[in-house]
Design a protein around this motif. Sequence first.
Motif, PDB file in Angstrom:
ATOM      1  N   THR A  21       0.820  -1.213   0.000  1.00 14.56           N
ATOM      2  CA  THR A  21       0.000   0.000   0.000  1.00 14.56           C
ATOM      3  C   THR A  21       0.851   1.260   0.000  1.00 14.56           C
ATOM      4  O   THR A  21       0.520   2.257  -0.623  1.00 14.56           O
ATOM      5  CB  THR A  21      -0.887   0.027   1.268  1.00 14.56           C
TER       6      THR A  21
ATOM      7  N   HIS B 179      -6.395  -2.567   1.014  1.00 11.51           N
ATOM      8  CA  HIS B 179      -5.600  -1.496   0.404  1.00 11.51           C
ATOM      9  C   HIS B 179      -4.328  -2.019  -0.243  1.00 11.51           C
ATOM     10  O   HIS B 179      -3.864  -1.465  -1.236  1.00 11.51           O
ATOM     11  CB  HIS B 179      -5.327  -0.381   1.425  1.00 11.51           C
ATOM     12  N   VAL B 180      -3.780  -3.095   0.294  1.00 14.65           N
ATOM     13  CA  VAL B 180      -2.676  -3.759  -0.406  1.00 14.65           C
ATOM     14  C   VAL B 180      -3.166  -4.197  -1.785  1.00 14.65           C
ATOM     15  O   VAL B 180      -2.492  -3.996  -2.807  1.00 14.65           O
ATOM     16  CB  VAL B 180      -2.175  -4.981   0.407  1.00 14.65           C
TER      17      VAL B 180
ATOM     18  N   THR C  52      -5.711  -2.979  -3.426  1.00 13.59           N
ATOM     19  CA  THR C  52      -6.016  -1.810  -4.253  1.00 13.59           C
ATOM     20  C   THR C  52      -4.805  -1.499  -5.130  1.00 13.59           C
ATOM     21  O   THR C  52      -4.935  -1.204  -6.312  1.00 13.59           O
ATOM     22  CB  THR C  52      -6.341  -0.594  -3.353  1.00 13.59           C
ATOM     23  N   VAL C  53      -3.626  -1.607  -4.551  1.00 10.53           N
ATOM     24  CA  VAL C  53      -2.399  -1.325  -5.299  1.00 10.53           C
ATOM     25  C   VAL C  53      -2.016  -2.509  -6.196  1.00 10.53           C
ATOM     26  O   VAL C  53      -1.777  -2.344  -7.387  1.00 10.53           O
ATOM     27  CB  VAL C  53      -1.240  -0.984  -4.328  1.00 10.53           C
TER      28      VAL C  53
ATOM     29  N   TYR D 102     -14.288  -5.870  -1.570  1.00 10.54           N
ATOM     30  CA  TYR D 102     -13.974  -4.435  -1.549  1.00 10.54           C
ATOM     31  C   TYR D 102     -13.899  -3.882  -2.976  1.00 10.54           C
ATOM     32  O   TYR D 102     -12.977  -3.150  -3.330  1.00 10.54           O
ATOM     33  CB  TYR D 102     -12.644  -4.263  -0.828  1.00 10.54           C
TER      34      TYR D 102
ATOM     35  N   SER E 140     -13.031  -0.310  -4.378  1.00  9.88           N
ATOM     36  CA  SER E 140     -11.662   0.205  -4.479  1.00  9.88           C
ATOM     37  C   SER E 140     -10.707  -0.736  -5.222  1.00  9.88           C
ATOM     38  O   SER E 140      -9.720  -0.289  -5.794  1.00  9.88           O
ATOM     39  CB  SER E 140     -11.109   0.466  -3.069  1.00  9.88           C
TER      40      SER E 140
ATOM     41  N   ARG F  31      -9.585  -3.590  -8.007  1.00 14.29           N
ATOM     42  CA  ARG F  31      -9.796  -4.312  -9.268  1.00 14.29           C
ATOM     43  C   ARG F  31      -8.792  -5.469  -9.358  1.00 14.29           C
ATOM     44  O   ARG F  31      -7.724  -5.379  -8.765  1.00 14.29           O
ATOM     45  CB  ARG F  31      -9.584  -3.364 -10.459  1.00 14.29           C
TER      46      ARG F  31
ATOM     47  N   ASN G 107      -3.769  -1.321  -9.235  1.00 12.07           N
ATOM     48  CA  ASN G 107      -3.472  -0.001  -9.788  1.00 12.07           C
ATOM     49  C   ASN G 107      -2.193  -0.103 -10.632  1.00 12.07           C
ATOM     50  O   ASN G 107      -1.082  -0.124 -10.107  1.00 12.07           O
ATOM     51  CB  ASN G 107      -3.298   1.003  -8.655  1.00 12.07           C
TER      52      ASN G 107
END
Lengths: 89, 362
Positions: free
Chosen positions: B142, B194-195, B197-198, B247, B250, B252, B256
């Motif tokens: 993250t 969130h990890v 998310t990145v 989640y 946020s 995919r 990212n």
Amino acid sequence: MCLGIPGKIISIEENDLGVRMGKVSFGGIVKEACLAYTPEAQVGDYVIVHVGFAISRLDEEEAQQTLEMLAELEEVAAEQGESLTYILQ
Amino acid sequence: MKYIDEYRDEIAAQRYVEAIRQTVTRPWTLMEICGGQTHTILKFGLDRMLPREVTLVHGPGCPVCVTPMELLDKAIAIASRPGVIFCSFGDMLRVPGSHQDLLMVKAEGGDVRMVYSPLDALKLAQQNPDQEVVFFAVGFETTAPANAMAVWQAQQMGLRNFSILSAHVLVPPAIEAILNAPGNEVQGFLAPGHVCTVMGYWEYEPIAERYQVPIVVTGFEPLDILQGLFMTLKALEEGRREVENQYARSVRREGNVQAQRLIQQVFEVTDRAWRGIGVIPRSGLRLREEYAEFDAERRFDVAEMAVEESPECIAGLILQGRKKPPECLAFGTRCTPEHPLGAPMVSSEGACSAYYRYTREA
Ligand code: SF4
């Protein structure tokens, strides 16, 4: 540490190196954030900000679906003649 | 939609608990990887709402907690040097090293500063050209895009007085280490939202397949966690062992991509020692050769150090989910947030501090 907070983009600009930056409002508290990793995000969009960097643009449709999944659960339960809500009394 | 309050609705939470109750037919042990999720669970008492069959164990997802003491001692050695401005996230300042913590260095006259973002450290380097500014780059995937950007910008600007001490760790190798440990009891995972998310969650698919565990990428609000637990338990009950994404607002699958590109440009994967666990192969990030001038370990030539852990602290077992904080003999007595013996009592994501804050009066 992996704390990321949703905030709303209120302005977008570029810094001297051409990196996409912006101002993000967190319930009224405005902070600067780097928007280089969310090139698709526009003013008015919500982003998740972590240590001063937007790491994703939040998808409103998906966000709604998460909340609606509950409603579906209820329907399934209702079909089966059970109620999920009885414990609320 | 504000993306916060909607996910804290109490009635909805109760409904999820009830849905979980109706789904579960036998005992299951699940692990939430991320320390942020551990805190949500304890703060909102989610663990106490669950049926008896469900056991939650807490994972190693606290970067402050898993930063090895040797690196902390190096940070302390660098911060003690004259002419150095040492910058760190606040949580790191009170983690005990072998003999000192960073706050003590500050009290003795060292220039130790708490920053919110690595870009703040970069600004300090621009404003103080005669001093060496060092940023303690602690974090999971993250945080890696932020640190990669700081280093990249330092290079673009030709900054000669900026460097980072990289303590970056990666989640998938840690999950594998937990699954490979003898006597592992974890049957399903909440993966950190969130990890992912990145990095996306494609990296977790081979793990779910190989070890036959469901993995659900999960957010951080109470409803996110309850939904993540529900999805994991449903998969277990139905015999599905795959990766799902709770989640999705946020995360995919591919993550990212822009962020990954800069991480790969600046960092490379390396073996990394985890505090209390030991070396996990290919579980960390270090600066690539092209960015070696920004590597504080090289710039300051801090030698290998012998470390002294507190003999009482069982942080290693806590971080692997094998023991819970109240099982530590020092918990709440000789080890408190005011006088921590180990990192999990200091960090706002540490399991010991979560138990200390939220469960003692209960
Ligand atoms: S309570 Fe303190 S001494 Fe015990 S494991 Fe946690 S940090 Fe270590």
